[in-house]
Design an enzyme around this catalytic site. Structure first.
Site, mmCIF file in Angstrom:
data_model
loop_
_atom_site.group_PDB
_atom_site.id
_atom_site.type_symbol
_atom_site.label_atom_id
_atom_site.label_comp_id
_atom_site.label_asym_id
_atom_site.label_seq_id
_atom_site.Cartn_x
_atom_site.Cartn_y
_atom_site.Cartn_z
ATOM 1 N N ASP A 263 -41.835 19.617 -41.472
ATOM 2 C CA ASP A 263 -40.554 19.916 -40.824
ATOM 3 C C ASP A 263 -39.538 18.892 -41.309
ATOM 4 O OD1 ASP A 263 -42.083 17.948 -39.357
ATOM 5 O OD2 ASP A 263 -40.589 18.030 -37.767
ATOM 6 N N GLU B 33 -42.884 16.766 -36.393
ATOM 7 C CA GLU B 33 -42.765 15.307 -36.458
ATOM 8 C C GLU B 33 -41.384 14.841 -36.050
ATOM 9 O OE1 GLU B 33 -42.258 11.220 -37.871
ATOM 10 O OE2 GLU B 33 -41.051 12.935 -38.410
#
Ligand SMILES: *[C@@H]1O[C@H](CO)[C@@H](O)[C@H](O)[C@H]1NC(C)=O
Ligand SMILES: *[C@@H]1O[C@H](CO)[C@@H](O)[C@H](O)[C@H]1NC(C)=O
Ligand SMILES: [Zn+2]
Length: 514
Positions: free
Chosen positions: A142, A207
């Site tokens: 991400d 994250e």
């Protein structure tokens, strides 16, 4: 066509020649060599490095495909893209012969109250051999948000190479490094070499939001997925200087709010000024009691556990190639609190710090409003280092603020709240991972790595170490000026390709030590 054919032939000839030279060199020097393992490494790794060099444009093309996916986990409307990114990653691992589980990590409640399914976490592994060490690689696919209008020079979702730097969101944080690990595995497979360690991968898509669900998953899988893992490696930070680095520590952090609640409404300073215990004045006294202008934390007992600097530790700072003058220019200051590079770095990495961030409820618009705010909340945080116990730190800070407040004889109400973020993390530099990491860096970059710590908080290393009890290392490949989270994030072609070689060399060096 013919041009490419010709150039391929040249590369082929060149690589064959290099091998011959290496082999000749080996035959000739084995008896006199004082370092057999490094010569062994050269022969073993040369074909892998050659493969990586020959395929660099293909590796960059893959990064381009990954960067094109706007997997911004901070925006729940993009979680579909995060999942697509995870599927692309999983597909690539499966095509390479790995087995993949997309682990369900449950749901998350948005601030709106809506409950959403979290994107899964990839748990993957390549064929397992009980005789080999098992390395678990962590990464995330991400990204932070990025918009052209934020000041990007190129489209953040079109990887664009300019003068050796490849610009794009996620290029260095963390899609580039994740691909570099996969390409390092590919380099073994494609050159028909056995991967010398068992490899597991844990790759998430949350994250940048705080790794929702990952800690619980780690706990749940401690006796299964993690059971046979020997080492966990993370490449989700960058070098501190121009030199390659190994990261062995991060600071933890706790965030505090100090609310001073006074009169029942905002007051006019002309009418009431001088007669009121002003909440803002109380708060400024409280905040002013926490830290002095030299950065010294004034709360009794909070820094008692900070370890004493040893001579050996001090020496690791001497070797760091850090230009204090350049850093002054980067941040735009004439001087730091400390005078030497070593002391500045230690202040940022190995000592705790307390920063005051803001006052909520204070008048902060332009102009000259003469208000006495009725309630204000100060915000500060403490970056913590190993041996500091966040719970005890919180207790001591609360006691301190309560005691200072009591000397004011104020009728206002004080409320202190704390959110313990992450704990600090520090690894043992004598651990085989660090020895292997140092050798791999030396092999690929020709220099010793700098041993660095991160002043900022990266919970993942501490979480893995604490929950699994395994050795954890951070092995960055990004440059110090990559601009993670900023506009114009990039990774250089050189770091990306040499980073891939570093990972390939690292597997090998680690296997020698196991
Ligand atoms: C210091 O360490 C001791 C022993 O582990 C612990 O009990 C105490 O809470 C720590 N204090 C602080 C302020 O970190
Ligand atoms: C996780 O498993 C390891 C053994 O692999 C063990 O040493 C460790 O204590 C376990 N962690 C927890 C939190 O129980
Ligand atoms: Zn990251």
């Amino acid at each position: 066509m013919s041009f490419f054919y010709l150039s391929n032939r040249i590369i082929f000839c060149f690589s064959t020649m290099t091998k011959l030279i290496v082999v000749t060199f080996l035959l000739f020097h084995t008896s006199t060599s004082s370092s057999p393992s490094s010569l062994g490494s050269a022969a073993m790794l040369e074909p892998l490095f050659q493969y990586i060099d020959d395929h660099q444009n293909q590796f960059i093309q893959r990064l381009k495909e990954w960067v094109a996916v706007n997997s911004d986990s901070g925006d729940p409307t993009k979680w579909g893209e995060v999942e697509r990114m995870l599927k692309m990653t999983a597909d690539m691992i499966e095509k390479m012969g790995g087995t993949v589980e997309l682990a369900d990590v449950g749901t998350h409640q948005l601030p709106s109250g809506e409950t959403m399914q979290l994107p899964p976490v990839i748990l993957a592994e390549f064929a397992r051999d009980p005789k080999k060490a098992t390395l678990c690689i962590y990464g995330h696919v991400d990204v932070q948000p990025a918009k052209m209008e934020d000041g990007w020079v190129t489209d953040p979702f079109i990887l664009t190479e300019i003068k050796g730097n490849m610009f794009g969101r996620g290029a260095t944080d963390n899609k580039g490094p994740v691909l570099a690990w996969l390409h390092a595995i590919e380099s073994y497979q494609a050159t028909q070499k056995e991967i010398p360690v068992n490899i597991k991968l844990i790759i998430e898509g949350m994250e940048e939001m705080g790794s929702f669900g990952l800690l619980e998953l780690t706990r749940k899988r401690n006796d299964s997925f993690f059971a046979d893992v020997n080492f966990i490696v993370i490449s989700d930070n960058v070098w501190a200087t121009l030199n390659p680095a190994l990261t062995y520590g991060t600071r933890g952090s706790s965030y505090f709010s100090v609310e001073v609640d006074g009169p029942k409404l905002d007051l006019h300073s002309g009418v009431y000024g001088g007669s009121i215990h002003e909440p803002m004045t109380d708060l400024i006294t409280l905040l002013g009691s926490l830290v002095n202008h030299k950065g010294k934390i004034l709360v009794t007992g909070v820094t008692d556990n900070v370890t004493v600097l040893t001579e050996d530790e001090r020496k690791t700072y001497d070797k760091i190639n850090f230009d204090l003058e350049e850093m002054k220019n980067v941040v735009g200051v004439k001087k730091f609190i400390q005078d030497t590079k070593e002391d500045v770095l230690m202040a940022r990495w190995r000592y705790p710090s307390l920063s005051i961030h803001g006052i909520q409820g204070a008048f902060s618009d332009p102009g000259t409003k003469t208000v006495i705010p009725r309630k204000v909340t100060g915000k500060f945080s403490i970056r913590q280092v190993p041996n500091m116990d966040p719970t005890d730190v919180e207790r001591k800070v609360k006691e301190h603020l309560g005691q200072v407040f009591s000397t004011l004889n104020s009728p206002n109400r004080l409320k202190v709240t704390a959110t313990v973020g992450a704990k600090p993390w520090m690894a043992n530099l004598g651990d085989p991972q660090y020895v292997a990491g140092k050798r791999a860096v030396k092999n690929v970059f020709g220099v010793e790595p700098e041993l660095i710590r991160e002043g900022s908080t990266i919970p993942i290393a501490q979480n893995f170490q604490e929950e699994t009890g395994k050795s954890v290392m951070m092995l960055p490949i990004g440059g110090h000026d990559d601009g993670e989270h900023s506009q114009n994030e990039k990774i250089s072609r050189n770091n990306y390709i040499k980073g891939t070689k570093l990972f390939a060399a690292y597997f090998y060096e680690l296997s020698l030590l196991h």
